[in-house]
Design an enzyme around this catalytic site. Structure first.
Site, PDB file in Angstrom:
ATOM      1  N   HIS A   1       7.957  -1.903  -6.664  1.00 27.67           N
ATOM      2  CA  HIS A   1       6.615  -1.399  -6.331  1.00 27.67           C
ATOM      3  C   HIS A   1       5.700  -2.545  -5.892  1.00 27.67           C
ATOM      4  O   HIS A   1       4.989  -3.153  -6.703  1.00 27.67           O
ATOM      5  CB  HIS A   1       6.023  -0.665  -7.542  1.00 27.67           C
ATOM      6  CG  HIS A   1       4.816   0.144  -7.199  1.00 27.67           C
ATOM      7  ND1 HIS A   1       4.540   1.355  -7.791  1.00 27.67           N
ATOM      8  CD2 HIS A   1       3.797  -0.071  -6.317  1.00 27.67           C
ATOM      9  CE1 HIS A   1       3.410   1.836  -7.303  1.00 27.67           C
ATOM     10  NE2 HIS A   1       2.942   0.979  -6.413  1.00 27.67           N
TER      11      HIS A   1
ATOM     12  N   HIS B   1       2.940  -3.889  -2.655  1.00 26.99           N
ATOM     13  CA  HIS B   1       2.177  -3.615  -1.428  1.00 26.99           C
ATOM     14  C   HIS B   1       2.124  -4.899  -0.620  1.00 26.99           C
ATOM     15  O   HIS B   1       1.486  -5.863  -1.045  1.00 26.99           O
ATOM     16  CB  HIS B   1       0.769  -3.127  -1.775  1.00 26.99           C
ATOM     17  CG  HIS B   1       0.767  -1.821  -2.508  1.00 26.99           C
ATOM     18  ND1 HIS B   1       0.750  -0.610  -1.876  1.00 26.99           N
ATOM     19  CD2 HIS B   1       0.844  -1.547  -3.842  1.00 26.99           C
ATOM     20  CE1 HIS B   1       0.785   0.366  -2.776  1.00 26.99           C
ATOM     21  NE2 HIS B   1       0.845  -0.182  -3.980  1.00 26.99           N
ATOM     22  N   LEU B   2       2.798  -4.900   0.522  1.00 29.26           N
ATOM     23  CA  LEU B   2       2.839  -6.123   1.341  1.00 29.26           C
ATOM     24  C   LEU B   2       1.759  -6.146   2.421  1.00 29.26           C
ATOM     25  O   LEU B   2       1.529  -7.192   3.038  1.00 29.26           O
ATOM     26  CB  LEU B   2       4.220  -6.302   1.972  1.00 29.26           C
ATOM     27  CG  LEU B   2       5.319  -6.823   1.039  1.00 29.26           C
ATOM     28  CD1 LEU B   2       6.649  -6.923   1.790  1.00 29.26           C
ATOM     29  CD2 LEU B   2       4.963  -8.177   0.440  1.00 29.26           C
ATOM     30  N   ARG B   3       1.133  -4.995   2.672  1.00 29.72           N
ATOM     31  CA  ARG B   3      -0.058  -4.899   3.541  1.00 29.72           C
ATOM     32  C   ARG B   3       0.176  -5.162   5.021  1.00 29.72           C
ATOM     33  O   ARG B   3      -0.802  -5.235   5.782  1.00 29.72           O
ATOM     34  CB  ARG B   3      -1.154  -5.876   3.063  1.00 29.72           C
ATOM     35  CG  ARG B   3      -1.519  -5.778   1.605  1.00 29.72           C
ATOM     36  CD  ARG B   3      -2.033  -4.417   1.232  1.00 29.72           C
ATOM     37  NE  ARG B   3      -2.661  -4.417  -0.075  1.00 29.72           N
ATOM     38  CZ  ARG B   3      -2.825  -3.323  -0.794  1.00 29.72           C
ATOM     39  NH1 ARG B   3      -2.407  -2.144  -0.345  1.00 29.72           N
ATOM     40  NH2 ARG B   3      -3.407  -3.377  -1.972  1.00 29.72           N
TER      41      ARG B   3
ATOM     42  N   ASN C   1       1.850   2.356   2.419  1.00 35.42           N
ATOM     43  CA  ASN C   1       0.419   2.571   2.740  1.00 35.42           C
ATOM     44  C   ASN C   1      -0.177   1.391   3.510  1.00 35.42           C
ATOM     45  O   ASN C   1      -1.154   0.775   3.114  1.00 35.42           O
ATOM     46  CB  ASN C   1      -0.411   2.904   1.485  1.00 35.42           C
ATOM     47  CG  ASN C   1      -0.463   1.775   0.475  1.00 35.42           C
ATOM     48  OD1 ASN C   1       0.396   0.884   0.479  1.00 35.42           O
ATOM     49  ND2 ASN C   1      -1.455   1.789  -0.395  1.00 35.42           N
TER      50      ASN C   1
ATOM     51  N   ASP D   1       2.595   6.537  -2.249  1.00 37.67           N
ATOM     52  CA  ASP D   1       1.864   5.779  -3.274  1.00 37.67           C
ATOM     53  C   ASP D   1       0.478   5.318  -2.805  1.00 37.67           C
ATOM     54  O   ASP D   1       0.301   4.891  -1.676  1.00 37.67           O
ATOM     55  CB  ASP D   1       2.663   4.561  -3.727  1.00 37.67           C
ATOM     56  CG  ASP D   1       1.896   3.774  -4.766  1.00 37.67           C
ATOM     57  OD1 ASP D   1       1.547   4.356  -5.809  1.00 37.67           O
ATOM     58  OD2 ASP D   1       1.594   2.589  -4.518  1.00 37.67           O
TER      59      ASP D   1
ATOM     60  N   HIS E   1       3.935   3.679 -12.085  1.00 35.19           N
ATOM     61  CA  HIS E   1       2.914   3.174 -13.010  1.00 35.19           C
ATOM     62  C   HIS E   1       2.419   4.163 -14.083  1.00 35.19           C
ATOM     63  O   HIS E   1       1.254   4.589 -14.062  1.00 35.19           O
ATOM     64  CB  HIS E   1       1.718   2.625 -12.244  1.00 35.19           C
ATOM     65  CG  HIS E   1       1.318   3.375 -10.990  1.00 35.19           C
ATOM     66  ND1 HIS E   1       1.067   4.721 -10.952  1.00 35.19           N
ATOM     67  CD2 HIS E   1       1.124   2.929  -9.721  1.00 35.19           C
ATOM     68  CE1 HIS E   1       0.730   5.077  -9.723  1.00 35.19           C
ATOM     69  NE2 HIS E   1       0.765   4.005  -8.964  1.00 35.19           N
TER      70      HIS E   1
ATOM     71  N   ASP F   1       3.330  -3.168  -9.071  1.00 32.72           N
ATOM     72  CA  ASP F   1       2.250  -2.575  -8.268  1.00 32.72           C
ATOM     73  C   ASP F   1       1.362  -3.696  -7.716  1.00 32.72           C
ATOM     74  O   ASP F   1       0.130  -3.608  -7.746  1.00 32.72           O
ATOM     75  CB  ASP F   1       1.420  -1.560  -9.076  1.00 32.72           C
ATOM     76  CG  ASP F   1       0.587  -0.660  -8.160  1.00 32.72           C
ATOM     77  OD1 ASP F   1       0.705  -0.782  -6.925  1.00 32.72           O
ATOM     78  OD2 ASP F   1      -0.184   0.159  -8.686  1.00 32.72           O
TER      79      ASP F   1
ATOM     80  N   HIS G   1      -5.925  -7.633  -2.618  1.00 35.11           N
ATOM     81  CA  HIS G   1      -7.155  -7.332  -1.876  1.00 35.11           C
ATOM     82  C   HIS G   1      -7.934  -8.638  -1.764  1.00 35.11           C
ATOM     83  O   HIS G   1      -7.893  -9.468  -2.682  1.00 35.11           O
ATOM     84  CB  HIS G   1      -8.011  -6.297  -2.615  1.00 35.11           C
ATOM     85  CG  HIS G   1      -7.385  -4.935  -2.696  1.00 35.11           C
ATOM     86  ND1 HIS G   1      -7.232  -4.119  -1.604  1.00 35.11           N
ATOM     87  CD2 HIS G   1      -6.855  -4.262  -3.748  1.00 35.11           C
ATOM     88  CE1 HIS G   1      -6.633  -2.992  -1.972  1.00 35.11           C
ATOM     89  NE2 HIS G   1      -6.397  -3.050  -3.271  1.00 35.11           N
TER      90      HIS G   1
HETATM   91  O1  DOR Z   1      -4.373   0.003  -7.893  1.00 37.93           O
HETATM   92  C1  DOR Z   1      -3.800   0.480  -6.940  1.00 37.93           C
HETATM   93  N1  DOR Z   1      -3.709  -0.157  -5.752  1.00 37.93           N
HETATM   94  N2  DOR Z   1      -3.255   1.669  -7.085  1.00 37.93           N
HETATM   95  C2  DOR Z   1      -2.745   2.356  -6.070  1.00 37.93           C
HETATM   96  O2  DOR Z   1      -2.297   3.441  -6.271  1.00 37.93           O
HETATM   97  C3  DOR Z   1      -2.772   1.775  -4.693  1.00 37.93           C
HETATM   98  C4  DOR Z   1      -2.865   0.315  -4.725  1.00 37.93           C
HETATM   99  C5  DOR Z   1      -3.246  -0.283  -3.396  1.00 37.93           C
HETATM  100  O3  DOR Z   1      -2.591   0.041  -2.389  1.00 37.93           O
HETATM  101  O4  DOR Z   1      -4.137  -1.103  -3.356  1.00 37.93           O
HETATM  102 ZN    ZN Z   2       1.039   1.098  -5.740  1.00 31.82          ZN
END
Ligand code: DOR
Ligand code: ZN
Length: 427
Positions: A63, A65-67, A97, A155, A235, A308, A312
């Site tokens: 899990h 997120h590589l963005r 996402n 997700d 999660h 997860d 950001h």
């Molecule tokens: O905290 C989170 N960040 N929960 C999520 O479900 C998405 C993720 C994100 O993509 O930033």
């Molecule tokens: Zn996530």
């Protein structure tokens, strides 16, 4: 190319190994595991002394997120790969996402091509369930699986349209891949920014009640039971969620689940000064939920630890608790945070490796998480007792949104090896 890793404590739950052993690697493949004393080291191109260190299959995070594409100011495949190997991970699965969302083979191909160019870590894309994650129409699921996706997920959001989720699970069952679900009933969590509890009340913030997660899990389990598809719940954060999943498992439902290090380490009571680096979804819950997540890890209800990892930028996180985006980074803090469970004698070291490597590999059906002879030599070497202080300035991730900066832990990654090649070394 022949490599010897000698004298390490080899922990490989897939072979029930937990003892001092030597590992031989030949051209990127595990060629031998043994306890020989008099080894002719001259025949090796590289000899790594792992005395006093743990040698384990490389960690696997399902899990992340590589963005990339779309949000490269937060993370890129390059910076995310560096963060992964610094954290001891050799395989990661990345969420769809992005922008555009990974709902078609073109995006999967883009991620796979880029990850090969970077060449530090195995990256396994997860495809979207619905087109543009919009909950209206299924994405190109089968095409995306054929292009290399290992699972599907929306997700960040739940698939609230039950019929769409049912259709996706029918495909998943037929083609043997898991449906990875962010379980949430948004009618209960809409506009919420923190757990409905002491913290949200103190600061007058809109709450996210436990029931929003639990209703999502109950609905998804019902559809998994109906279709017999493999549901993997993301999660898990509440006491009742663990109980609901435990009960479903006991009835034979094909369900697995994960917990993040933050959800079993800190609660809403630990949030400092309304700092948005403590904001994520699901939110940090009450103390009793944290205790229940730990219990779930100990009794096996929770199958894996997943980070997860949700980078950001500092700019975005500056918007204050109410307006900042949800998410914290996790790749570079996961191992020491999780090792605390071992140091506190909650779980064994072998169990930890199972939670962070063996079992996550099984969930996404990849041939990793094991040091069996003939498999890729993907390994992590770490010092489980080395005292460290988490320092976000030293992190490889492009974003530094972690609530764990400055905390003292034990456990340091010494070396990460991918297919026999050292991709990270801290010495
Ligand atoms: O905290 C989170 N960040 N929960 C999520 O479900 C998405 C993720 C994100 O993509 O930033
Ligand atoms: Zn996530």
């Amino acid at each position: 190319m022949k490599i010897l890793i000698k004298n390490g404590l080899l922990v490989d739950p897939s072979q029930k190994i937990n003892k001092i052993m030597n590992v031989e690697i030949h051209n990127g493949i595990i060629s031998n595991l043994h306890t020989k004393k008099n080894i002719n080291e001259k025949i090796f191109d590289q000899v790594i002394d792992a005395k006093g260190l743990v040698v384990a299959p490389g960690l696997v995070d399902i899990h992340v997120h590589l963005r990339d594409p779309g949000f490269k100011h937060k993370e890129t495949i390059d910076t995310g790969s560096h963060a992964a190997v610094a954290g001891g991970f050799t395989s990661i699965a990345c969420m769809p996402n992005t922008s555009p969302a990974n709902d078609q083979p073109r995006i999967t191909k883009y991620i796979l091509d880029k990850s090969k160019k970077v060449g530090l870590v195995n990256i396994f894309p997860i495809g979207a369930i619905t087109k543009s994650l919009n909950n209206l129409k299924l994405a190109k699921i089968i095409e995306n699986i054929k292009a290399g996706c290992v699972a599907i997920s929306d997700d960040g959001f739940p698939v609230s349209n039950s019929r769409l989720l049912f259709d996706a699970m029918i495909l998943a069952k037929k083609n043997s891949f898991p449906v990875v679900s962010h379980c949430e009933d948004c009618s209960f969590s809409v506009d919420g920014v923190a757990n409905e509890g002491s913290f949200s009340r103190k600061y007058g913030l809109k709450g996210i009640p436990n029931i929003s997660e639990e209703l999502g899990i109950i609905k998804d389990i019902a559809i998994a039971e109906y279709t017999n598809a493999h549901l993997h719940v993301c999660h898990v954060s509440t006491e009742n969620s663990v109980e609901i999943i435990k009960e479903a498992k006991s009835r034979g439902v094909n369900v697995t689940c994960e917990a993040t290090p933050h959800h079993f380490t800190i609660s809403e009571n630990d949030i400092k000064d309304c700092d948005s680096n403590y904001k994520m979804n699901p939110p940090l819950r009450a103390k009793r939920d944290v205790v229940a997540i730990k219990r779930g890890l100990i009794d096996g209800t929770i199958d894996v630890i997943a980070t997860d990892h949700a980078p950001h930028s500092a700019e975005e996180k500056k918007a204050g608790f109410k307006n900042a985006p949800f998410g914290i980074t996790g790749l570079e803090t996961a191992l020491p945070l999780s090792l605390k469970l071992v140091h506190d004698k909650k779980i064994s070291l072998s169990n930890l490796i199972s939670l962070m490597s063996t079992k996550p590999s099984k969930i996404i059906n990849i041939n990793r998480g094991s040091l069996r002879k003939g498999l890729h030599a993907d390994l992590v070497i770490f010092d489980m007792n080395r005292k460290i202080i988490i320092d976000k300035k030293m992190m490889y991730s492009k974003s530094k949104n972690t609530p764990f900066d400055g905390i003292k832990l034990k456990g340091k990654v010494i070396r990460t090896i991918l297919k026999g090649k050292t991709v990270y070394s801290s010495i």
